[in-house]
Every structure is written in structure tokens, then in C-alpha cells.
Design a protein around this motif. Structure first.
Motif, PDB file in Angstrom:
ATOM      1  N   ASP A  63     -17.850   3.418  -2.731  1.00 22.34           N
ATOM      2  CA  ASP A  63     -16.761   2.475  -2.459  1.00 22.34           C
ATOM      3  C   ASP A  63     -15.812   2.378  -3.651  1.00 22.34           C
ATOM      4  N   ALA A  67     -11.903   3.349  -3.555  1.00 19.44           N
ATOM      5  CA  ALA A  67     -10.909   2.363  -3.989  1.00 19.44           C
ATOM      6  C   ALA A  67      -9.993   2.961  -5.059  1.00 19.44           C
ATOM      7  N   GLU A  71      -5.898   3.624  -4.817  1.00 16.29           N
ATOM      8  CA  GLU A  71      -4.950   3.157  -5.827  1.00 16.29           C
ATOM      9  C   GLU A  71      -4.118   4.325  -6.362  1.00 16.29           C
ATOM     10  N   PRO A 121     -10.052   0.731   1.929  1.00 14.58           N
ATOM     11  CA  PRO A 121      -9.541  -0.579   1.509  1.00 14.58           C
ATOM     12  C   PRO A 121      -8.042  -0.543   1.233  1.00 14.58           C
ATOM     13  N   ARG A 122      -7.424  -1.704   1.285  1.00 21.23           N
ATOM     14  CA  ARG A 122      -6.017  -1.820   0.899  1.00 21.23           C
ATOM     15  C   ARG A 122      -5.911  -1.763  -0.623  1.00 21.23           C
ATOM     16  N   PRO A 123      -4.953  -0.985  -1.134  1.00 22.55           N
ATOM     17  CA  PRO A 123      -4.741  -0.980  -2.578  1.00 22.55           C
ATOM     18  C   PRO A 123      -4.043  -2.267  -3.017  1.00 22.55           C
ATOM     19  N   HIS A 124      -4.089  -2.553  -4.308  1.00 24.76           N
ATOM     20  CA  HIS A 124      -3.425  -3.743  -4.812  1.00 24.76           C
ATOM     21  C   HIS A 124      -1.923  -3.662  -4.576  1.00 24.76           C
ATOM     22  N   ASP A 126       0.116  -2.066  -2.078  1.00 29.88           N
ATOM     23  CA  ASP A 126      -0.011  -1.393  -0.792  1.00 29.88           C
ATOM     24  C   ASP A 126       1.334  -0.808  -0.355  1.00 29.88           C
TER      25      ASP A 126
END
Length: 200
Positions: A63, A67, A71, A121-124, A126
Motif C-alpha cells: 500500500d 501510494a 503521488e 488511493p487519492r494522492p494529496h 489529486d
């Protein structure tokens, strides 16, 4: 007295080696997960040419690796848009450059097309947050210069343009269109949508 350069060089070398390993692992993850979203760390390690232990030394879990990849992808897409001349090129040309950046991004990161299904997951930062704003601003500029029709809201046109590109990408994935055909159709459709002059 020993030269301080002698004591810092090994540390720099270790950092450079670590950076190369991280870059190789991320690139391998991009390729492997783009082909097989459920691939494991061992597959990624083998493609990167490192051991599983090396992968886990840099990324505590799968994970964490995914992630970091997301990013990295987001930052790369932002850089592509920064280099596209969106605020300076003639609006129709800038629109073509915006779509071309999207195609380059999707070609390098096919995994993001099925992000929800793959549990990505969504990146910081996005792309779904910053890219529509960039496109909306471009369309507004074209409306102000008379290159695009101002009768429809720019935010609606931006959302519709993204929908067209996603549809075109799905047509490529399904084998209904070649990449070249889909990209050409997407550009012509988006220009017509915005009220710009068709390129043919």
C-alpha cells in the motif's frame, strides 16, 4: 586534518544509490501494476532488478508503494500541464496540448484509468482537483478571445471534455479504436464542444 569531502562522499553515494533504487522500484511498479493491478511485491522487485528486501527497505508495504506511485504520477501530470503552454498558447492549440498531456499521462500510467476498481488511493495533490481548474481557465480564456463559444459555462465544458477523454480511453482499452483514432476524435469533439474551429 582529513578533508571533510572524504566523509560526505560515501553518504552522498548511499543517498544516490537509494534514489536510484527507489526510482527503479517506482518505474517497475508503474509498468507491472499497469499490466496487472493485483501484482505483488515480488513481481515488482523482479522487474526492478532488486530483491524483495530492498523494496521493503524503501516501502514498508505494498500500500505504501502504491501510494508513492500515485503521488509520483500526480506530480508528473502536473509537470506535463505546466509545460503545455496552457496560459500562453493560442486557445485551440493550448486545448490540443492539454489533451496531449492527458494522453501521455494515461499511456504511462494506465493503472489510473481503473483507480477505483484497483483500490488506488487519492494522492494529496489529486489531478481531479487541479486539472479541471486548469482546463476551465483555458476555456475561459478562449471564450474571452472569441476562439470558443461563450454561451456555455466553462466549468461544464471542462467536465464534458474530461468525459470525452475518458470515453476515448475506454474505446482504446476495449479495442474499438486505435490510440491515434481516439486521440483525433477526442480533439475534434472537444473543439466542437467548446465552439472552436474543427482542425479538418
Amino acid at each position: 586534518m582529513a578533508d571533510s569531502h572524504d566523509t560526505t562522499t560515501p553518504a552522498r553515494r548511499r543517498r544516490a544509490d537509494a534514489r536510484r533504487s527507489i526510482d527503479a522500484i517506482l518505474n517497475a511498479a508503474r509498468v507491472v501494476l499497469g499490466e496487472r493491478p493485483d501484482a505483488g511485491m515480488e513481481d515488482i522487485a523482479a522487474t526492478a532488478g532488486v530483491t524483495r528486501q530492498t523494496v521493503y527497505a524503501h516501502f514498508a508495504s505494498r500500500d505504501a508503494l502504491v501510494a508513492a506511485l500515485v503521488e509520483s504520477a500526480s506530480a508528473e501530470y502536473a509537470a506535463l500541464l505546466d509545460d503545455a503552454g496552457l496560459d500562453t498558447a493560442p486557445p485551440a492549440e493550448a486545448l490540443a496540448q492539454f489533451l496531449a498531456a492527458g494522453w501521455r499521462f494515461l499511456d504511462r500510467y494506465p493503472l489510473v484509468q481503473n483507480a477505483a476498481a484497483a483500490g488506488i488511493p487519492r494522492p494529496h495533490s489529486d489531478p481531479h482537483d487541479f486539472a479541471p481548474v486548469r482546463l476551465e481557465r483555458l476555456i475561459q480564456r478562449g471564450q474571452h478571445t472569441g476562439d470558443f463559444d461563450p454561451s456555455l459555462p466553462a466549468d461544464w465544458l471542462a467536465a464534458a471534455a474530461f468525459g470525452l477523454q475518458h470515453t476515448a480511453a475506454a474505446q482504446i482499452a476495449a479495442g474499438h479504436l486505435t490510440a491515434q483514432e481516439a486521440e483525433a476524435l477526442c480533439l475534434e469533439s472537444t473543439l466542437r464542444l467548446c465552439g472552436g474551429k474543427p482542425r479538418h
